[in-house]
Design an enzyme around this catalytic site. Structure first.
Site, PDB file in Angstrom:
ATOM      1  N   ARG A  77      40.127  50.830  -1.982  1.00  0.00           N
ATOM      2  CA  ARG A  77      38.858  50.337  -2.523  1.00  0.00           C
ATOM      3  C   ARG A  77      38.979  50.175  -4.033  1.00  0.00           C
ATOM      4  O   ARG A  77      38.918  51.127  -4.796  1.00  0.00           O
ATOM      5  CB  ARG A  77      37.742  51.312  -2.185  1.00  0.00           C
ATOM      6  N   ARG A 100      45.587  41.872   3.184  1.00  0.00           N
ATOM      7  CA  ARG A 100      45.365  43.072   2.367  1.00  0.00           C
ATOM      8  C   ARG A 100      45.758  44.356   3.084  1.00  0.00           C
ATOM      9  O   ARG A 100      45.749  45.429   2.475  1.00  0.00           O
ATOM     10  CB  ARG A 100      43.904  43.130   1.933  1.00  0.00           C
ATOM     11  N   HIS A 181      39.990  39.454  -4.679  1.00  0.00           N
ATOM     12  CA  HIS A 181      38.796  40.303  -4.592  1.00  0.00           C
ATOM     13  C   HIS A 181      38.805  41.339  -5.732  1.00  0.00           C
ATOM     14  O   HIS A 181      38.958  42.540  -5.525  1.00  0.00           O
ATOM     15  CB  HIS A 181      38.806  40.985  -3.226  1.00  0.00           C
ATOM     16  N   ASP A 226      25.254  39.816  -3.431  1.00  0.00           N
ATOM     17  CA  ASP A 226      26.407  39.363  -2.650  1.00  0.00           C
ATOM     18  C   ASP A 226      26.282  37.845  -2.520  1.00  0.00           C
ATOM     19  O   ASP A 226      25.600  37.348  -1.626  1.00  0.00           O
ATOM     20  CB  ASP A 226      26.426  40.039  -1.280  1.00  0.00           C
ATOM     21  N   GLU A 286      35.076  37.337  -8.192  1.00  0.00           N
ATOM     22  CA  GLU A 286      36.277  36.943  -7.472  1.00  0.00           C
ATOM     23  C   GLU A 286      36.492  35.426  -7.489  1.00  0.00           C
ATOM     24  O   GLU A 286      35.620  34.675  -7.046  1.00  0.00           O
ATOM     25  CB  GLU A 286      36.178  37.398  -6.012  1.00  0.00           C
TER      26      GLU A 286
END
Length: 313
Positions: A77, A100, A181, A226, A286
């Site tokens: 994270r 990832r 990200h 978001d 991002e």
């Protein structure tokens, strides 16, 4: 828990090109770039994820949660996970893709004309991923090559160049999404603003993907956000008014979108690998191609580049 080396993984002790070194300290195999100017970057082979970027004063320039997990099936994270070939759709986290959470390999691209060798005042390393999970949903067993170059320049800028190639032998095209990200550290999310997205259209993932237009002022933060901003400028800045620091994302036209995300307090408490109060210390901004899918026919390639710089005011 940390990612353990597989028994058959090669373990080169020191790579020959200047300014980079292999290490598997704490059981997490990674490459450390150490520029003579005092800048460093650390990239895990797991996910080819950049998990540290420091300046000449040894200040950390990426956010990593204190609750981060460094083992499958999760990315750590923070840092810069690579989202490919899918992107989170607010329903299924597998939609962030498998890149990832796979082990990548080191690659020598010294003679690859598509990736010219950087000047000798740059530290760099190359990775490749060309395999996918057997059970990954909604993306048939395509054959692909995903290459990544990570560079540290003479002023400490961190550059990432990704190349995707369709190597299907059955003649089939494939379509994918992509995002860097990036988690930026901030002193206080309420004293942070994102500049460069004024009056830009965006898709709000918290409002059933409805489309809106940003107002005339920089983006500030007072609750969860978001969003995917569309047809964005090539330079976007994250300004920390309290610390007096500005990060700038410099991106190419193949990454037309910018994702802006902060989970705020309720979502942070629901996220196992994020501290309850850590939403105050981070923001994701991002460079991406997630609302505009990329389609490649066999032998076609796509390249997406971002460069991160930092300055103080």
């Amino acid at each position: 828990m940390v990612l353990q080396l597989t028994a058959n993984m090669q373990q080169p002790a020191v790579l020959q090109w200047p300014y980079r070194q292999y290490d598997d300290g704490d059981g997490v195999p990674h490459i450390t770039l150490s520029h003579p100017g005092g800048y460093t970057a650390e990239i895990m082979l797991y996910g080819a994820q950049v998990v540290s970027w420091t300046n000449e004063r040894e200040e950390e320039l990426l956010f990593i949660s204190t609750e981060a997990v460094y083992e499958p099936p999760h990315p750590a994270r923070g840092g810069i996970p690579i989202c490919f070939p899918k992107f989170y759709d607010n329903v299924n986290m597998e939609e962030n893709g498998f890149a990832r959470t796979r082990m990548w390999r080191l690659e020598d691209l010294m003679h690859d004309i598509a990736f010219p060798v950087p000047p000798r005042d740059h530290a760099f390393v190359d990775f490749i991923l060309d395999n996918m999970p057997d059970n990954f949903p909604n993306w048939p067993n395509h054959r692909f090559e995903l290459r990544l170059r990570v560079m540290l320049g003479p002023t400490g800028d961190l550059t990432m160049i990704s190349r995707v190639k369709n190597v299907n032998i059955d003649g089939n095209p494939f379509t994918f999404k992509f995002a860097y990200h990036t988690y930026f550290p901030v002193s206080d999310i309420r004293a942070t603003q994102v500049e460069g997205l004024e009056t830009v259209d965006f898709v709000d993932y918290l409002q059933m993907h409805e489309r809106f237009t940003e107002g005339p002022n920089p983006i500030t933060f007072n609750n969860e956000i978001d969003r995917v901003y569309l047809n964005t400028p090539d330079e976007i800045s994250v300004r920390d008014r309290e610390l007096g620091r500005t990060f700038t994302i410099h991106k190419d036209a193949n990454l037309p979108e910018i994702v802006v995300w902060n989970p705020w307090d309720l979502e942070a408490r629901r996220t196992a690998d994020l501290g309850d109060e850590e939403y105050r210390e981070m923001v994701c901004v991002e460079a991406a191609a997630v609302e505009s899918d990329v389609t490649l026919n066999p032998d076609q390639e796509w390249t997406g580049t971002q460069r991160l710089s930092v300055e103080y005011f």
